[in-house]
Design a protein around this motif. Structure first.
Motif, PDB file in Angstrom:
ATOM      1  N   LEU A   1      -4.587  -0.144  -5.065  1.00  0.00           N
ATOM      2  CA  LEU A   1      -3.518   0.281  -4.119  1.00  0.00           C
ATOM      3  C   LEU A   1      -3.689   1.574  -3.554  1.00  0.00           C
ATOM      4  CD1 LEU A   1      -0.333  -1.350  -5.694  1.00  0.00           C
ATOM      5  CD2 LEU A   1      -1.481  -2.169  -3.515  1.00  0.00           C
ATOM      6  N   ALA A   2      -3.961   2.456  -4.342  1.00  0.00           N
ATOM      7  CA  ALA A   2      -3.952   3.765  -3.766  1.00  0.00           C
ATOM      8  C   ALA A   2      -4.900   4.731  -4.965  1.00  0.00           C
ATOM      9  CB  ALA A   2      -2.237   4.578  -3.680  1.00  0.00           C
ATOM     10  N   ASN A   3      -5.262   5.868  -4.216  1.00  0.00           N
ATOM     11  CA  ASN A   3      -5.898   6.933  -5.084  1.00  0.00           C
ATOM     12  C   ASN A   3      -5.522   8.232  -4.744  1.00  0.00           C
ATOM     13  OD1 ASN A   3      -7.948   5.458  -6.450  1.00  0.00           O
ATOM     14  ND2 ASN A   3      -9.262   5.445  -4.496  1.00  0.00           N
ATOM     15  N   ALA A   4      -5.435   9.151  -5.706  1.00  0.00           N
ATOM     16  CA  ALA A   4      -4.738  10.595  -5.424  1.00  0.00           C
ATOM     17  C   ALA A   4      -5.383  11.582  -6.426  1.00  0.00           C
ATOM     18  CB  ALA A   4      -3.518  10.656  -5.432  1.00  0.00           C
ATOM     19  N   ASN A   5      -5.766  12.660  -5.750  1.00  0.00           N
ATOM     20  CA  ASN A   5      -6.296  13.874  -6.603  1.00  0.00           C
ATOM     21  C   ASN A   5      -5.023  14.493  -7.267  1.00  0.00           C
ATOM     22  OD1 ASN A   5      -9.204  13.152  -6.404  1.00  0.00           O
ATOM     23  ND2 ASN A   5      -8.861  14.135  -4.135  1.00  0.00           N
TER      24      ASN A   5
ATOM     25  N   SER B   1      -4.839  19.304 -12.713  1.00  0.00           N
ATOM     26  CA  SER B   1      -5.911  19.193 -13.289  1.00  0.00           C
ATOM     27  C   SER B   1      -7.092  19.651 -12.368  1.00  0.00           C
ATOM     28  CB  SER B   1      -6.567  17.804 -13.893  1.00  0.00           C
ATOM     29  OG  SER B   1      -7.962  17.832 -14.374  1.00  0.00           O
ATOM     30  N   ASP B   2      -7.973  20.442 -12.757  1.00  0.00           N
ATOM     31  CA  ASP B   2      -9.329  20.796 -11.661  1.00  0.00           C
ATOM     32  C   ASP B   2      -9.688  19.383 -11.064  1.00  0.00           C
ATOM     33  OD1 ASP B   2      -8.719  23.405 -12.385  1.00  0.00           O
ATOM     34  OD2 ASP B   2     -10.165  23.533 -14.041  1.00  0.00           O
ATOM     35  N   ASN B   3     -10.076  18.481 -11.753  1.00  0.00           N
ATOM     36  CA  ASN B   3     -10.619  17.341 -11.311  1.00  0.00           C
ATOM     37  C   ASN B   3      -9.950  15.949 -11.570  1.00  0.00           C
ATOM     38  OD1 ASN B   3     -11.253  17.331 -13.928  1.00  0.00           O
ATOM     39  ND2 ASN B   3     -13.297  17.105 -13.831  1.00  0.00           N
ATOM     40  N   GLY B   4      -8.629  15.990 -11.589  1.00  0.00           N
ATOM     41  CA  GLY B   4      -7.844  14.679 -12.005  1.00  0.00           C
ATOM     42  C   GLY B   4      -7.918  13.893 -10.746  1.00  0.00           C
ATOM     43  N   LEU B   5      -8.019  12.361 -11.069  1.00  0.00           N
ATOM     44  CA  LEU B   5      -7.912  11.364 -10.187  1.00  0.00           C
ATOM     45  C   LEU B   5      -7.123  10.300 -10.753  1.00  0.00           C
ATOM     46  CD1 LEU B   5      -8.737   9.940  -7.528  1.00  0.00           C
ATOM     47  CD2 LEU B   5     -10.535   8.989  -8.996  1.00  0.00           C
ATOM     48  N   VAL B   6      -6.053   9.721  -9.891  1.00  0.00           N
ATOM     49  CA  VAL B   6      -5.166   8.630 -10.380  1.00  0.00           C
ATOM     50  C   VAL B   6      -5.376   7.458  -9.604  1.00  0.00           C
ATOM     51  CG1 VAL B   6      -3.188   9.455  -9.234  1.00  0.00           C
ATOM     52  CG2 VAL B   6      -2.813   8.082 -10.977  1.00  0.00           C
ATOM     53  N   THR B   7      -5.512   6.421  -9.865  1.00  0.00           N
ATOM     54  CA  THR B   7      -5.745   5.229  -9.171  1.00  0.00           C
ATOM     55  C   THR B   7      -4.531   4.252  -9.479  1.00  0.00           C
ATOM     56  OG1 THR B   7      -8.256   5.483  -9.075  1.00  0.00           O
ATOM     57  CG2 THR B   7      -7.223   3.271  -8.740  1.00  0.00           C
ATOM     58  N   VAL B   8      -4.103   3.710  -8.547  1.00  0.00           N
ATOM     59  CA  VAL B   8      -2.990   2.550  -8.849  1.00  0.00           C
ATOM     60  C   VAL B   8      -3.461   1.322  -8.369  1.00  0.00           C
ATOM     61  CG1 VAL B   8      -0.685   1.880  -8.038  1.00  0.00           C
ATOM     62  CG2 VAL B   8      -1.068   4.331  -8.130  1.00  0.00           C
ATOM     63  N   TYR B   9      -3.387   0.233  -9.399  1.00  0.00           N
ATOM     64  CA  TYR B   9      -4.027  -0.998  -9.226  1.00  0.00           C
ATOM     65  C   TYR B   9      -2.874  -1.966  -9.000  1.00  0.00           C
ATOM     66  CZ  TYR B   9      -8.240   0.909 -11.072  1.00  0.00           C
ATOM     67  OH  TYR B   9      -9.136   1.852 -11.363  1.00  0.00           O
TER      68      TYR B   9
ATOM     69  N   GLN C   1       0.628  -1.134   0.014  1.00  0.00           N
ATOM     70  CA  GLN C   1      -0.074   0.090   0.149  1.00  0.00           C
ATOM     71  C   GLN C   1       0.890   1.258   0.045  1.00  0.00           C
ATOM     72  OE1 GLN C   1      -2.266   0.884   3.734  1.00  0.00           O
ATOM     73  NE2 GLN C   1      -3.625   2.154   2.494  1.00  0.00           N
ATOM     74  N   GLY C   2       1.956   1.323   0.743  1.00  0.00           N
ATOM     75  CA  GLY C   2       2.906   2.465   0.856  1.00  0.00           C
ATOM     76  C   GLY C   2       3.411   2.753  -0.401  1.00  0.00           C
ATOM     77  N   GLN C   3       4.096   1.732  -1.272  1.00  0.00           N
ATOM     78  CA  GLN C   3       4.366   1.828  -2.540  1.00  0.00           C
ATOM     79  C   GLN C   3       3.407   2.527  -3.592  1.00  0.00           C
ATOM     80  OE1 GLN C   3       5.007  -0.947  -0.569  1.00  0.00           O
ATOM     81  NE2 GLN C   3       7.293  -1.521  -0.931  1.00  0.00           N
ATOM     82  N   GLY C   4       2.020   2.062  -3.265  1.00  0.00           N
ATOM     83  CA  GLY C   4       0.994   2.639  -4.414  1.00  0.00           C
ATOM     84  C   GLY C   4       0.841   3.967  -3.800  1.00  0.00           C
ATOM     85  N   LYS C   5       0.955   4.293  -2.710  1.00  0.00           N
ATOM     86  CA  LYS C   5       0.633   5.787  -2.359  1.00  0.00           C
ATOM     87  C   LYS C   5       1.829   6.671  -3.022  1.00  0.00           C
ATOM     88  CE  LYS C   5      -2.149   5.565   1.763  1.00  0.00           C
ATOM     89  NZ  LYS C   5      -2.233   5.658   3.164  1.00  0.00           N
TER      90      LYS C   5
END
Length: 50
Positions: free
Chosen positions: A45-49, A30-38, A14-18
């Protein structure tokens, strides 16, 4: 974004995903970007805006 890690949100990677998500957000804006790591099984594993 997919990785070869395993375990999902509660797993040992999980830490590496973050960290990967954080690195992505430092490169893009971006104004509304979201990245998801699988993980390799398609679990989150992680999400981030950004």
């Amino acid at each position: 974004m997919f990785t070869d890690f395993s375990g999902g949100l509660a797993g040992p990677h999980q830490g590496q995903g973050k960290l990967i998500a954080s690195a992505f957000t430092s490169c893009y804006e971006s104004d509304n970007g979201l990245v998801t790591v699988y993980d390799k099984n398609g679990e989150v594993l992680a999400n981030a805006n950004y």
